[in-house]
Scaffold this motif. Sequence first.
Motif, mmCIF file in Angstrom:
data_model
loop_
_atom_site.group_PDB
_atom_site.id
_atom_site.type_symbol
_atom_site.label_atom_id
_atom_site.label_comp_id
_atom_site.label_asym_id
_atom_site.label_seq_id
_atom_site.Cartn_x
_atom_site.Cartn_y
_atom_site.Cartn_z
ATOM 1 N N THR A 1 30.054 -29.308 42.117
ATOM 2 C CA THR A 1 29.804 -27.930 43.207
ATOM 3 C C THR A 1 30.423 -28.764 44.273
ATOM 4 O O THR A 1 30.773 -28.601 45.377
ATOM 5 C CB THR A 1 28.069 -28.004 43.735
ATOM 6 N N VAL A 2 30.139 -29.868 45.101
ATOM 7 C CA VAL A 2 30.423 -31.608 45.407
ATOM 8 C C VAL A 2 31.260 -31.568 45.248
ATOM 9 O O VAL A 2 31.276 -33.015 44.410
ATOM 10 C CB VAL A 2 28.727 -31.436 45.871
ATOM 11 N N HIS A 3 32.439 -31.904 45.699
ATOM 12 C CA HIS A 3 33.555 -32.282 45.349
ATOM 13 C C HIS A 3 33.960 -33.463 46.185
ATOM 14 O O HIS A 3 33.776 -33.169 47.951
ATOM 15 C CB HIS A 3 34.694 -31.907 44.567
ATOM 16 N N LEU A 4 34.902 -34.322 46.263
ATOM 17 C CA LEU A 4 35.222 -35.194 47.091
ATOM 18 C C LEU A 4 36.947 -35.627 47.778
ATOM 19 O O LEU A 4 37.489 -35.211 46.322
ATOM 20 C CB LEU A 4 34.803 -36.907 46.428
ATOM 21 N N LEU A 5 36.660 -35.948 49.164
ATOM 22 C CA LEU A 5 38.113 -36.195 49.150
ATOM 23 C C LEU A 5 38.594 -37.771 49.463
ATOM 24 O O LEU A 5 37.660 -38.323 48.577
ATOM 25 C CB LEU A 5 38.472 -35.541 50.381
ATOM 26 N N VAL A 6 39.950 -38.058 49.473
ATOM 27 C CA VAL A 6 39.827 -39.855 49.456
ATOM 28 C C VAL A 6 38.968 -40.095 50.391
ATOM 29 O O VAL A 6 38.628 -41.856 49.959
ATOM 30 C CB VAL A 6 41.278 -39.629 49.950
ATOM 31 N N GLY A 7 38.977 -39.514 51.550
ATOM 32 C CA GLY A 7 37.604 -40.896 52.789
ATOM 33 C C GLY A 7 36.414 -40.661 52.720
ATOM 34 O O GLY A 7 35.887 -42.226 52.250
ATOM 35 N N ASP A 8 36.364 -39.475 51.546
ATOM 36 C CA ASP A 8 34.534 -39.967 50.752
ATOM 37 C C ASP A 8 34.130 -40.655 49.639
ATOM 38 O O ASP A 8 34.069 -41.617 49.682
ATOM 39 C CB ASP A 8 34.312 -38.391 49.862
ATOM 40 N N ARG B 1 27.057 -40.196 51.715
ATOM 41 C CA ARG B 1 26.754 -39.272 51.072
ATOM 42 C C ARG B 1 28.344 -38.483 51.833
ATOM 43 O O ARG B 1 29.069 -38.438 52.549
ATOM 44 C CB ARG B 1 26.378 -38.067 51.347
ATOM 45 N N PRO B 2 29.066 -37.331 50.411
ATOM 46 C CA PRO B 2 30.624 -37.227 50.728
ATOM 47 C C PRO B 2 30.707 -36.100 52.428
ATOM 48 O O PRO B 2 29.483 -35.552 52.278
ATOM 49 C CB PRO B 2 30.641 -36.343 50.165
ATOM 50 N N ASP B 3 31.426 -36.045 53.048
ATOM 51 C CA ASP B 3 31.599 -34.921 54.142
ATOM 52 C C ASP B 3 31.217 -33.324 53.784
ATOM 53 O O ASP B 3 30.418 -32.356 54.223
ATOM 54 C CB ASP B 3 33.544 -34.260 53.896
ATOM 55 N N ASP B 4 30.777 -32.609 52.203
ATOM 56 C CA ASP B 4 30.658 -31.532 51.826
ATOM 57 C C ASP B 4 29.100 -31.120 51.978
ATOM 58 O O ASP B 4 29.033 -30.077 52.331
ATOM 59 C CB ASP B 4 30.980 -31.022 50.132
ATOM 60 N N CYS B 5 28.180 -32.641 51.837
ATOM 61 C CA CYS B 5 27.018 -32.726 52.200
ATOM 62 C C CYS B 5 26.773 -32.634 53.490
ATOM 63 O O CYS B 5 25.700 -31.807 53.998
ATOM 64 C CB CYS B 5 26.820 -33.565 51.479
ATOM 65 N N ARG B 6 27.721 -33.147 54.556
ATOM 66 C CA ARG B 6 27.142 -33.285 56.217
ATOM 67 C C ARG B 6 27.690 -31.472 56.227
ATOM 68 O O ARG B 6 27.131 -31.326 57.421
ATOM 69 C CB ARG B 6 28.352 -33.730 56.359
ATOM 70 N N ILE B 7 28.073 -31.074 56.000
ATOM 71 C CA ILE B 7 29.199 -29.358 55.891
ATOM 72 C C ILE B 7 27.374 -28.333 56.602
ATOM 73 O O ILE B 7 27.639 -27.812 56.480
ATOM 74 C CB ILE B 7 29.864 -28.582 55.492
ATOM 75 N N VAL B 8 26.024 -28.580 55.687
ATOM 76 C CA VAL B 8 25.227 -28.539 55.496
ATOM 77 C C VAL B 8 24.615 -28.438 56.060
ATOM 78 O O VAL B 8 23.412 -29.879 56.227
ATOM 79 C CB VAL B 8 24.818 -28.034 54.153
ATOM 80 N N GLU B 9 24.713 -28.287 57.470
ATOM 81 C CA GLU B 9 23.466 -28.968 58.878
ATOM 82 C C GLU B 9 21.594 -28.075 58.662
ATOM 83 O O GLU B 9 22.377 -26.640 58.354
ATOM 84 C CB GLU B 9 24.164 -28.492 59.855
ATOM 85 N N PRO B 10 20.879 -28.503 58.868
ATOM 86 C CA PRO B 10 19.753 -27.926 59.166
ATOM 87 C C PRO B 10 20.257 -27.004 59.628
ATOM 88 O O PRO B 10 20.361 -26.799 60.788
ATOM 89 C CB PRO B 10 18.856 -28.922 59.867
#
Length: 121
Positions: A30-37, A88-97
């Motif tokens: 589900t959570v995929h990583l890019l180069v920066g991650d 944590r990867p950027d994908d995780c940061r997209i799901v903000e409270p």
Amino acid sequence: MPLTPVRGEPDPEGGDCVACGRCCHHGPRTVHLLVGDEARMGKRLLDLYTELDPKPPTFRFLKNEGERCGGLDVSVPDRYPCAIYEVRPDDCRIVEPGSPACLEARRLGHLGTSVRFQREP
Ligand code: SF4
Ligand code: SF4
């Protein structure tokens, strides 16, 4: 198994997240990583918490432990801190409270399909 739903609006500052953890419950790859991650996590954590999808284009994903992210620290009952929160990867940061994906995860007991892992331009 998904967790039970969580009622009510979350603290927009994230004060409820450790007691919630619903958005960190999801299927594998589900959570995929890019180069920066990958650069942020570094080799040791990449080896511990991520894996390459064997199928082309061989994206790197967070490993799962059953129906939750392998980065979730479940050592204390009913507490769900992220073991790699700072990196944590950027994908995780997209799901903000309070975001649509957060509210859906709380309603379902796991991450739903409303989340779009897209960065702001
Ligand atoms: S679902 Fe929302 S409140 Fe729960 S951990 Fe995720 S961001 Fe925090
Ligand atoms: S890396 Fe952390 S924030 Fe991201 S899904 Fe896993 S436990 Fe949740």
